[in-house]
Design a protein around this motif. Structure first.
Motif, PDB file in Angstrom:
ATOM      1  N   GLU A 345       0.818  -1.201   0.000  1.00  0.00           N
ATOM      2  CA  GLU A 345       0.000   0.000   0.000  1.00  0.00           C
ATOM      3  C   GLU A 345       0.862   1.265   0.000  1.00  0.00           C
ATOM      4  OE1 GLU A 345      -4.393   0.889   1.525  1.00  0.00           O
ATOM      5  OE2 GLU A 345      -2.987   0.468   3.134  1.00  0.00           O
ATOM      6  N   ILE A 346       1.992   1.227   0.704  1.00  0.00           N
ATOM      7  CA  ILE A 346       2.884   2.388   0.710  1.00  0.00           C
ATOM      8  C   ILE A 346       3.346   2.699  -0.714  1.00  0.00           C
ATOM      9  CG2 ILE A 346       5.181   3.194   1.419  1.00  0.00           C
ATOM     10  CD1 ILE A 346       4.711   1.658   4.081  1.00  0.00           C
ATOM     11  N   LEU A 347       3.757   1.656  -1.439  1.00  0.00           N
ATOM     12  CA  LEU A 347       4.234   1.876  -2.811  1.00  0.00           C
ATOM     13  C   LEU A 347       3.104   2.341  -3.727  1.00  0.00           C
ATOM     14  CD1 LEU A 347       6.671  -1.147  -3.238  1.00  0.00           C
ATOM     15  CD2 LEU A 347       7.268   1.272  -3.097  1.00  0.00           C
ATOM     16  N   ALA A 348       1.927   1.754  -3.563  1.00  0.00           N
ATOM     17  CA  ALA A 348       0.800   2.132  -4.420  1.00  0.00           C
ATOM     18  C   ALA A 348       0.374   3.574  -4.144  1.00  0.00           C
ATOM     19  CB  ALA A 348      -0.367   1.171  -4.196  1.00  0.00           C
ATOM     20  N   LEU A 349       0.319   3.952  -2.866  1.00  0.00           N
ATOM     21  CA  LEU A 349      -0.065   5.324  -2.518  1.00  0.00           C
ATOM     22  C   LEU A 349       0.973   6.328  -3.018  1.00  0.00           C
ATOM     23  CD1 LEU A 349      -1.380   4.675   1.099  1.00  0.00           C
ATOM     24  CD2 LEU A 349      -2.740   5.622  -0.790  1.00  0.00           C
ATOM     25  N   HIS A 350       2.234   5.965  -2.876  1.00  0.00           N
ATOM     26  CA  HIS A 350       3.290   6.845  -3.345  1.00  0.00           C
ATOM     27  C   HIS A 350       3.173   7.053  -4.858  1.00  0.00           C
ATOM     28  CE1 HIS A 350       7.117   8.830  -3.635  1.00  0.00           C
ATOM     29  NE2 HIS A 350       7.609   7.887  -4.417  1.00  0.00           N
ATOM     30  N   ALA A 351       2.922   5.969  -5.586  1.00  0.00           N
ATOM     31  CA  ALA A 351       2.765   6.080  -7.040  1.00  0.00           C
ATOM     32  C   ALA A 351       1.552   6.942  -7.376  1.00  0.00           C
ATOM     33  CB  ALA A 351       2.616   4.696  -7.664  1.00  0.00           C
ATOM     34  N   TYR A 352       0.485   6.758  -6.613  1.00  0.00           N
ATOM     35  CA  TYR A 352      -0.782   7.430  -6.912  1.00  0.00           C
ATOM     36  C   TYR A 352      -0.695   8.931  -6.652  1.00  0.00           C
ATOM     37  CZ  TYR A 352      -5.901   7.894  -7.064  1.00  0.00           C
ATOM     38  OH  TYR A 352      -7.185   8.239  -7.381  1.00  0.00           O
ATOM     39  N   PHE A 353      -0.028   9.314  -5.565  1.00  0.00           N
ATOM     40  CA  PHE A 353       0.000  10.738  -5.194  1.00  0.00           C
ATOM     41  C   PHE A 353       1.278  11.459  -5.624  1.00  0.00           C
ATOM     42  CE2 PHE A 353      -3.115   9.132  -2.070  1.00  0.00           C
ATOM     43  CZ  PHE A 353      -4.203   9.860  -2.541  1.00  0.00           C
ATOM     44  N   ALA A 354       2.401  10.722  -5.616  1.00  0.00           N
ATOM     45  CA  ALA A 354       3.657  11.413  -5.919  1.00  0.00           C
ATOM     46  C   ALA A 354       3.991  11.325  -7.393  1.00  0.00           C
ATOM     47  CB  ALA A 354       4.795  10.829  -5.090  1.00  0.00           C
ATOM     48  N   GLY A 355       3.268  10.478  -8.156  1.00  0.00           N
ATOM     49  CA  GLY A 355       3.566  10.347  -9.568  1.00  0.00           C
ATOM     50  C   GLY A 355       2.288  10.281 -10.361  1.00  0.00           C
ATOM     51  N   THR A 356       2.390  10.462 -11.660  1.00  0.00           N
ATOM     52  CA  THR A 356       1.224  10.344 -12.517  1.00  0.00           C
ATOM     53  C   THR A 356       1.275   8.995 -13.209  1.00  0.00           C
ATOM     54  OG1 THR A 356       1.297  12.696 -12.918  1.00  0.00           O
ATOM     55  CG2 THR A 356      -0.013  11.371 -14.435  1.00  0.00           C
ATOM     56  N   LEU A 357       0.194   8.248 -13.114  1.00  0.00           N
ATOM     57  CA  LEU A 357       0.145   6.954 -13.776  1.00  0.00           C
ATOM     58  C   LEU A 357      -0.082   7.165 -15.261  1.00  0.00           C
ATOM     59  CD1 LEU A 357      -2.042   5.016 -11.252  1.00  0.00           C
ATOM     60  CD2 LEU A 357       0.418   5.276 -11.329  1.00  0.00           C
ATOM     61  N   ARG A 358       0.595   6.331 -16.069  1.00  0.00           N
ATOM     62  CA  ARG A 358       0.435   6.420 -17.520  1.00  0.00           C
ATOM     63  C   ARG A 358      -0.263   5.186 -18.057  1.00  0.00           C
ATOM     64  NH1 ARG A 358       6.233   8.845 -19.572  1.00  0.00           N
ATOM     65  NH2 ARG A 358       6.045  10.804 -18.443  1.00  0.00           N
ATOM     66  N   ASN A 359      -0.735   5.274 -19.272  1.00  0.00           N
ATOM     67  CA  ASN A 359      -1.316   4.128 -19.979  1.00  0.00           C
ATOM     68  C   ASN A 359      -2.398   3.438 -19.159  1.00  0.00           C
ATOM     69  OD1 ASN A 359       0.687   4.631 -21.862  1.00  0.00           O
ATOM     70  ND2 ASN A 359       2.102   3.234 -20.830  1.00  0.00           N
ATOM     71  N   GLY A 360      -3.087   4.192 -18.345  1.00  0.00           N
ATOM     72  CA  GLY A 360      -4.206   3.622 -17.598  1.00  0.00           C
ATOM     73  C   GLY A 360      -3.808   2.599 -16.549  1.00  0.00           C
ATOM     74  N   ALA A 361      -2.550   2.606 -16.123  1.00  0.00           N
ATOM     75  CA  ALA A 361      -2.130   1.642 -15.099  1.00  0.00           C
ATOM     76  C   ALA A 361      -2.853   1.934 -13.781  1.00  0.00           C
ATOM     77  CB  ALA A 361      -0.612   1.736 -14.892  1.00  0.00           C
ATOM     78  N   ALA A 362      -3.206   0.876 -13.085  1.00  0.00           N
ATOM     79  CA  ALA A 362      -3.897   1.020 -11.794  1.00  0.00           C
ATOM     80  C   ALA A 362      -2.870   1.161 -10.680  1.00  0.00           C
ATOM     81  CB  ALA A 362      -4.763  -0.204 -11.541  1.00  0.00           C
ATOM     82  N   PRO A 363      -3.242   1.812  -9.563  1.00  0.00           N
ATOM     83  CA  PRO A 363      -2.287   1.941  -8.454  1.00  0.00           C
ATOM     84  C   PRO A 363      -1.751   0.587  -8.010  1.00  0.00           C
ATOM     85  CG  PRO A 363      -4.256   3.250  -8.041  1.00  0.00           C
ATOM     86  CD  PRO A 363      -4.511   2.466  -9.296  1.00  0.00           C
TER      87      PRO A 363
END
Lengths: 462, 462
Positions: A345-363
């Protein structure tokens, strides 16, 4: 020739008590900030706290010797703040500012601070423990009692193991800790801190974990909520405030209107006390959605928010939208998640808030640290600054580590909560219906005053 | 107050050498049995041994400081058998018999035993090391040199790690060891022993492993080949003889006929020496199939066989069929496998030889200890007594344990082999063509004399 340290050996054989709490700093840093706040604004307020075991299947009183618990509590009550600890509190910078603790408060800590009396008994395999007295004398008990009971449970379980089994238990826990750290290492801009004092396996294990995180994560490990470990190992002490403040101010409110306003009155008092520092909102005490919707505009000036009971993906999005509405730039704000986190969850949240997901990738695609180095999948365009407060599963993840194969070292859900302030019952609603605390009639009154918008697990009445 | 042991600390800071071999008993038990045999029958025979690194990609001389190696060898040469060790050799029962070592031999060990000179140099990243002298003075070097070079390589790799990384390295290795032991624990009638002295990670790790196996496997752990650990921890010392004996007798044979007969002449000398005890065949020196086919009938009286280079499933079946042909009951005999074993193969071999498979189950089905408790899959009708001699992957399985992620702790294939006896070159064919040792022309002569039947990896000439 092997020279035996005869004095050490004789001393070890004659131990009467191995204290769990060895310093009054061995508590969450926010407890000290809140203590100063209480000392300043509510020095005569009485408040009681109760220990609650949410894991009813764990029959604590069958595992822990209550006489040993009493000895530990008596030992804790005899502790005083050391001179060197008070000098550190006075001279250290917290969140970049020196002098966050007033000289008069530190003098009071040295000369007049005491821990309240308590009532300890057992009933049907459970420990009953309440603390009565001035709020300034009861508030610090929370962390000491939680870490003490957790460690006594650990010690009782350790007693059943052979020396080899003990060695394997810790070998497995260290192996797991390393795998977790290896996944977080090298993730750009990640910010993780230790929030695990209250639920730790033991003091020494928390110290091991904190030192390992410092070594392996470097700048990405932003500090520990444990004041004593921060003091001992030159780390940042992390934390600002907790639910007991809005709960107490709400309890002392005169009527429903004052009750509704108390959540903002607290913020006003807090920002006066800390002169514009330490401004982290904790909006879920009576429901995050109503808190944000009805907040005065100046609340949006606060530095950030900590989400503790709402799905953190939802809570962060809600906070960002609210900041946008109020014309504040979310990229300059801080969002902290602290509820039952683990690596995924830490990695997913970091990706979700600190980065922009591309190509429709899910957190949920961002479960491997290596994904963060894959520029095709994401970029470092942050939406909001994110920080993870990692608790139980950092300092007490012994699941499946016991060579005996049982769950004796699995973490239990223990809490110590404010019962009342000035004789009036305290209530917490939170963002999850099932986590509400307080007498049922008061909980219902609070729900009428604050509403149910944005809450999870609301029972469906058909 | 923490009292520091000042004497210990000063001593530790002034260590000049941390000896690897601290007792002459720190060797495989069969080396001592063979030493007595050599002392008795070949006291004037000269024999040289050479160290060989089969893992050519491991550049030992780049990792190990040759001066340190020389210091360790000099330290080993200065060792003498302690009185209490000799008293133990005299008074202990080995394989149920007391007095296996003659008083005259023990007196010679105490007063006259010495280790030979050696030649040590480096060439192209590799260590060149040979031992010349009387066979009685060179034979024991084998194990000391292998365990010393392995441990120096371990120490060199440990030096690169931080304290935390060291802790994680051992935590992972302990976790793996426990998983292995947990699969073996409770398997009915299983017999496993430690054969891992020569390839161990370090002395202290082997000691940890042996103590853990004792604790966890109980009676199923039948002992250790390491004489010093057997002495120190009250375990059975395991082992009988090795390839150097048939190799030396073959080298000293006068002609091809004597060469062919030398493998049985050795057995005759051995059984005279040990009066009918310690009768374990090692038939693969020049090929197992010819050894069994041409053996005199009395060879079938020996207690068992150790398979060291042939597929152990095939070798065991071949031995059982041969015993049946010779009218001996295989159920009373012992079959020992000792070549590169790990848990999967140990369990599969145990199922294959100690039980009867039902419903067409394959040996590879028996990879989980719980399978052995499943009466539907097998029954305890043993075909032959089976015992596993577990080596490298018991005492040196650090694969993927290094937090740095490299292979610095992976075991290397180091051996120390007999070069010649009485000036005549020594040869080993083994059951695997690729494992042959010796000068090429001698290897070809041996292949003509002993034949190639039953050997693996024979090159195909088209």
């Amino acid at each position: 020739m092997v020279i035996i340290n005869l004095a050490r050996r004789a001393h070890n054989h004659n131990w009467e008590l191995d204290p769990i709490t060895r310093s009054l700093l061995d508590t969450d840093f926010y407890k000290l900030l809140m203590l100063q706040f209480i000392w300043k604004h509510f020095p005569k307020t009485r408040a009681s706290f109760s220990f609650i075991n949410r894991s009813a299947q764990v029959r604590l009183a069958d595992m822990i010797d209550v006489d040993q618990l009493r000895e530990q509590l008596e030992q804790t009550r005899r502790l005083r703040f050391h001179k060197s600890e008070l000098i550190w509190l006075a001279g250290n910078t917290f969140y970049g500012r020196r002098g966050i603790f007033e000289p008069a408060f530190l003098e009071w800590l040295e000369c007049d601070f005491r821990l309240s009396d308590y009532e300890l008994s057992t009933h049907d395999g459970q420990i009953s423990l309440t603390f009565h007295g001035l709020w300034t004398e009861t508030t610090l008990w929370e962390i000491y009692i939680l870490s003490t009971i957790n460690e006594l449970r650990t010690r009782a379980a350790l007693k059943d193991l052979s020396e080899l089994e003990l060695d394997i238990l810790y070998a497995r826990a260290k192996t797991r800790l390393w795998e977790k750290m290896a996944r977080l290492r090298g993730v750009p801009c990640l910010r993780v801190s230790d929030f695990g004092t209250r639920r730790r396996h033991s003091f020494l294990w928390q110290e091991y974990v904190v030192n390992a995180m410092t070594d392996v994560l470097g700048q990405n490990f932003t500090g520990t909520s444990n004041t004593y470990l921060a003091y001992k190992h030159d780390l940042e002490a992390i934390g600002t405030n907790a639910h007991e403040l809005p709960m107490a101010l709400a309890a002392m409110a005169g009527d429903d209107e004052e009750l509704k306003a108390s959540q903002y009155r607290l913020l006003d008092l807090w920002q006066q006390t800390y002169q514009g520092e330490l401004l982290i909102l904790l909006p879920d005490t009576f429901g995050t959605t109503q808190f944000l919707r009805d907040a005065p505009d100046w609340v949006a000036n606060w530095t950030g928010q900590r989400a503790d009971s709402k799905d953190p993906f939802v809570a962060g999005d809600e906070y960002i939208a609210w900041l946008d509405e109020h014309g504040r730039d979310p990229k300059q704000k801080l969002f902290i998640a602290s509820d039952s986190l683990d690596v995924d969850e830490i990695l997913a949240l970091h990706a979700y808030f600190a980065g922009t997901l591309r190509n429709g990738a899910a957190p949920s695609d961002f479960h491997q640290a290596t994904d963060f180095l894959d520029e095709k999948k994401w970029s470092l365009e942050r939406r909001i600054r994110f920080s993870a407060g990692w608790g139980t599963l950092l300092t007490n993840d012994f699941r499946n580590c016991n060579p005996r194969g049982d769950d004796a070292f699995d973490p239990a859900s223990l809490v110590c909560k404010l019962n009342d302030a000035d004789g009036r019952p305290a209530v917490k609603l939170s963002d999850n219906f099932r986590k509400a605390l307080g007498p049922q009639d008061e909980v219902e009154r609070y729900r009428r005053v604050f509403g149910l918008e944005g809450m999870a697990e609301i029972p469906v009445v058909t």
